[in-house]
Design a protein around this motif. Sequence first.
Motif: not given
Length: 266
Positions: A144-161
């Motif tokens: 529940y916490t994991y699915l609600r704590t994504y944010y954009r991070d351009d330094t990562k290969a997927s673009g997310w953290n």
Amino acid sequence: MLPTEPEILTMTKTLKQLALGLVAVLALAGNVAHAASEGIAWDKAPNKTNDLGALQNGAKLFVNYCLNCHSAAFMRYNRLTDIGLTEQQIKDNLLFATDKVGETMKAAIDPKQAKDWFGGNPPDLTVIARSRAGAGGSGADYLYTYLRTYYRDDTKASGWNNLAFPSVAMPHVLWELSGERKPLFDVKEEHGHKVQVFKGWQQVTPGTLSPLQYDQAMADLVGYMQWMGEPAQNTRVRVGVWVLMFLLMFTFIAWRLNASFWKDIK
């Protein structure tokens, strides 16, 4: 009788191996604790395992968003009849990777492609809600916490953290529902070091769901994964309650029979 020299050497070698094994276990435990400390505290997941409407919505979300890459190889589609769906409803709305309702839930992605894209095959999710329990709470709390704590991070290969799983390889496949959010932090000093403390979110771009609706949808999805990990759990709890009631009643009857049997014996 004293041990011989070969026996002493064997015992010494065994003790060294045990010591090395103990060191490895302690190091692993330290690494796990360190990894857990990097994430934020887990939120308490609502219990949805008795809510058939929520479970059905969670199953729909799971099939549409999770089953593209992840399998649930120990769950058959026709088991969804336990949450109030008919086989015809399952065929019409949830069968995308197969045409047989008795098949298991297998991922649509090719394993070779998954390894090329993500560096490894995405894990099976059948019992993910049971396997992710830890010091922070239950496996459902983690998801529940994991699915609600994504944010954009351009330094990562997927673009997310992710705050609950820093440097996660999995992209945010639900971003169209949640929109893009930016975590906000307070900087505090602890033991002479500056640390960031999470304090909330700033909505950057809106999703198709409001923040409250997205949280409710993730609660439904997590509830379904929690149910999927043990479909008979509610039946087990109900049977357990009846068994305890029977034992209490039988104990009372046995106590009264014992008193009646011995009442005339001094």
